[in-house]
Design a protein around this motif. Structure first.
Motif, PDB file in Angstrom:
ATOM      1  N   ALA A  41       0.827  -1.200   0.000  1.00  0.00           N
ATOM      2  CA  ALA A  41       0.000   0.000   0.000  1.00  0.00           C
ATOM      3  C   ALA A  41       0.863   1.253   0.000  1.00  0.00           C
ATOM      4  CB  ALA A  41      -0.916  -0.004   1.226  1.00  0.00           C
ATOM      5  N   GLU A  42       0.204   2.358  -0.276  1.00  0.00           N
ATOM      6  CA  GLU A  42       0.797   3.679  -0.159  1.00  0.00           C
ATOM      7  C   GLU A  42      -0.230   4.550   0.559  1.00  0.00           C
ATOM      8  OE1 GLU A  42      -0.449   6.409  -2.196  1.00  0.00           O
ATOM      9  OE2 GLU A  42      -1.950   5.124  -3.038  1.00  0.00           O
ATOM     10  N   HIS A  48      -1.759  -2.154  -5.775  1.00  0.00           N
ATOM     11  CA  HIS A  48      -1.995  -3.140  -6.821  1.00  0.00           C
ATOM     12  C   HIS A  48      -3.488  -3.318  -7.024  1.00  0.00           C
ATOM     13  CE1 HIS A  48       2.211  -4.065  -6.073  1.00  0.00           C
ATOM     14  NE2 HIS A  48       1.908  -4.160  -4.794  1.00  0.00           N
ATOM     15  N   SER A  49      -3.855  -3.919  -8.110  1.00  0.00           N
ATOM     16  CA  SER A  49      -5.275  -4.142  -8.334  1.00  0.00           C
ATOM     17  C   SER A  49      -5.781  -5.179  -7.330  1.00  0.00           C
ATOM     18  CB  SER A  49      -5.530  -4.638  -9.758  1.00  0.00           C
ATOM     19  OG  SER A  49      -5.161  -6.002  -9.884  1.00  0.00           O
ATOM     20  N   PRO A  50      -7.000  -4.991  -6.822  1.00  0.00           N
ATOM     21  CA  PRO A  50      -7.565  -5.982  -5.903  1.00  0.00           C
ATOM     22  C   PRO A  50      -7.594  -7.383  -6.513  1.00  0.00           C
ATOM     23  CG  PRO A  50      -8.886  -3.991  -5.888  1.00  0.00           C
ATOM     24  CD  PRO A  50      -7.880  -3.842  -6.996  1.00  0.00           C
ATOM     25  N   LYS A  51      -7.815  -7.452  -7.830  1.00  0.00           N
ATOM     26  CA  LYS A  51      -7.853  -8.745  -8.503  1.00  0.00           C
ATOM     27  C   LYS A  51      -6.496  -9.446  -8.418  1.00  0.00           C
ATOM     28  CE  LYS A  51      -8.953 -10.964 -12.837  1.00  0.00           C
ATOM     29  NZ  LYS A  51      -9.122 -10.869 -14.254  1.00  0.00           N
ATOM     30  N   LEU A  53      -4.152  -8.959  -6.207  1.00  0.00           N
ATOM     31  CA  LEU A  53      -3.910  -9.336  -4.815  1.00  0.00           C
ATOM     32  C   LEU A  53      -4.668 -10.611  -4.442  1.00  0.00           C
ATOM     33  CD1 LEU A  53      -3.920  -5.879  -3.018  1.00  0.00           C
ATOM     34  CD2 LEU A  53      -1.967  -7.337  -3.514  1.00  0.00           C
ATOM     35  N   LYS A  54      -5.929 -10.682  -4.824  1.00  0.00           N
ATOM     36  CA  LYS A  54      -6.734 -11.856  -4.477  1.00  0.00           C
ATOM     37  C   LYS A  54      -6.264 -13.107  -5.216  1.00  0.00           C
ATOM     38  CE  LYS A  54     -10.827  -9.969  -2.575  1.00  0.00           C
ATOM     39  NZ  LYS A  54     -10.845 -10.191  -1.169  1.00  0.00           N
ATOM     40  N   GLU A  55      -5.928 -12.960  -6.482  1.00  0.00           N
ATOM     41  CA  GLU A  55      -5.564 -14.127  -7.286  1.00  0.00           C
ATOM     42  C   GLU A  55      -4.119 -14.585  -7.101  1.00  0.00           C
ATOM     43  OE1 GLU A  55      -6.477 -13.165 -11.340  1.00  0.00           O
ATOM     44  OE2 GLU A  55      -8.649 -13.173 -10.989  1.00  0.00           O
ATOM     45  N   GLU A  56      -3.226 -13.649  -6.861  1.00  0.00           N
ATOM     46  CA  GLU A  56      -1.806 -13.993  -6.850  1.00  0.00           C
ATOM     47  C   GLU A  56      -1.136 -13.807  -5.479  1.00  0.00           C
ATOM     48  OE1 GLU A  56      -0.460 -15.481  -9.321  1.00  0.00           O
ATOM     49  OE2 GLU A  56      -1.771 -14.996 -11.000  1.00  0.00           O
ATOM     50  N   TRP A  57      -1.366 -12.665  -4.864  1.00  0.00           N
ATOM     51  CA  TRP A  57      -0.640 -12.341  -3.641  1.00  0.00           C
ATOM     52  C   TRP A  57      -1.166 -13.096  -2.419  1.00  0.00           C
ATOM     53  CZ3 TRP A  57      -2.129  -9.257   0.714  1.00  0.00           C
ATOM     54  CH2 TRP A  57      -1.075  -8.943   1.567  1.00  0.00           C
ATOM     55  N   LEU A  58      -2.474 -13.071  -2.200  1.00  0.00           N
ATOM     56  CA  LEU A  58      -3.023 -13.732  -1.010  1.00  0.00           C
ATOM     57  C   LEU A  58      -2.730 -15.225  -0.954  1.00  0.00           C
ATOM     58  CD1 LEU A  58      -6.376 -11.887  -0.319  1.00  0.00           C
ATOM     59  CD2 LEU A  58      -4.482 -12.193   1.272  1.00  0.00           C
ATOM     60  N   PRO A  59      -2.894 -15.978  -2.037  1.00  0.00           N
ATOM     61  CA  PRO A  59      -2.550 -17.401  -1.959  1.00  0.00           C
ATOM     62  C   PRO A  59      -1.075 -17.632  -1.586  1.00  0.00           C
ATOM     63  CG  PRO A  59      -3.849 -16.987  -3.924  1.00  0.00           C
ATOM     64  CD  PRO A  59      -3.494 -15.648  -3.336  1.00  0.00           C
ATOM     65  N   ALA A  85      -8.048  -1.918   2.866  1.00  0.00           N
ATOM     66  CA  ALA A  85      -8.766  -2.720   1.871  1.00  0.00           C
ATOM     67  C   ALA A  85      -8.428  -4.209   1.928  1.00  0.00           C
ATOM     68  CB  ALA A  85      -8.490  -2.192   0.466  1.00  0.00           C
ATOM     69  N   VAL A  86      -7.303  -4.573   2.517  1.00  0.00           N
ATOM     70  CA  VAL A  86      -6.930  -5.992   2.580  1.00  0.00           C
ATOM     71  C   VAL A  86      -6.961  -6.574   3.991  1.00  0.00           C
ATOM     72  CG1 VAL A  86      -5.542  -5.949   0.462  1.00  0.00           C
ATOM     73  CG2 VAL A  86      -4.442  -5.502   2.673  1.00  0.00           C
TER      74      VAL A  86
END
Length: 194
Positions: A41-42, A48-51, A53-59, A85-86
């Motif tokens: 975040a800043e 980053h896009s929420p998509k 983050l959900k698809e790549e970063w969180l897993p 947001a996360v």
């Protein structure tokens, strides 16, 4: 956005190193709390896009922290900026703390109200302008205000909202520490009489 495959490869490499750090910490029996740092975040929100983050970063993050959760090591998440947001996602995968709370990007009162029962909150005292240019009296007042807002009900570790710059007047850092010692330990003294 145009090189997602490159980004995911970088994320995979960083995940390998992060998993190794978690594993080494657990094997060394270094403590019961581990902080995972990954600036996502800043000041104004997620970088980053929420998509993504959900698809790549969180897993990947879930995989990184799994060994710690398995060993009942408590996890703090560190990111500069506004991570609101996360936060629900981080709680859902096993984080129980947030570091730091930057006053210029996150509203301490709002975060305490929304997440204070689920996250240990750390930081909150402005390490930027106040530490550099404020007086010891202003530093004490700001520290006490953070404690007043976030300490009730437990789950708050007052402190700097980030690294303390080497140019910070020593008296300001000492004032924050002394104020925390006096007012920021549980059971928290009421600040109304001060």
């Amino acid at each position: 956005f145009q090189a997602r495959n490159v980004i995911t490869k970088i994320m995979d490499l960083r995940a390998i190193a992060a998993r190794a750090n978690v594993k080494a910490y657990i094997e060394a029996k270094a403590g019961s709390v581990f902080m995972v740092a990954d600036d996502v975040a800043e000041k104004h929100g997620i970088m980053h896009s929420p998509k993504l983050l959900k698809e790549e970063w969180l897993p990947r993050m879930k995989e990184i922290i799994h060994p710690a959760i398995k060993e009942d090591v408590k996890l703090l998440f560190h990111s500069e900026g506004n991570t609101e947001a996360v936060l629900n996602d981080l709680i859902n995968i096993g984080f129980c703390g947030l570091n730091p709370l930057e006053p210029f990007s996150m509203d301490l009162k709002r975060i305490k109200e929304r997440f204070g029962d689920e996250l240990v909150l750390t930081g909150g005292v402005d390490n930027g302008y106040l530490f550099q240019h404020g007086t010891p009296t202003e530093e004490e007042q700001a520290t006490k205000e953070c404690i007043r807002i976030a300490a009730p009900g437990s789950g708050y570790c007052p402190g700097s909202s980030g690294e303390i710059d080497p140019d910070t007047p020593l008296i300001n850092a000492v004032t924050m520490c002394e104020t925390i010692r006096e007012y920021g330990t549980y059971p928290v003294r009421t600040l109304e009489d001060d």
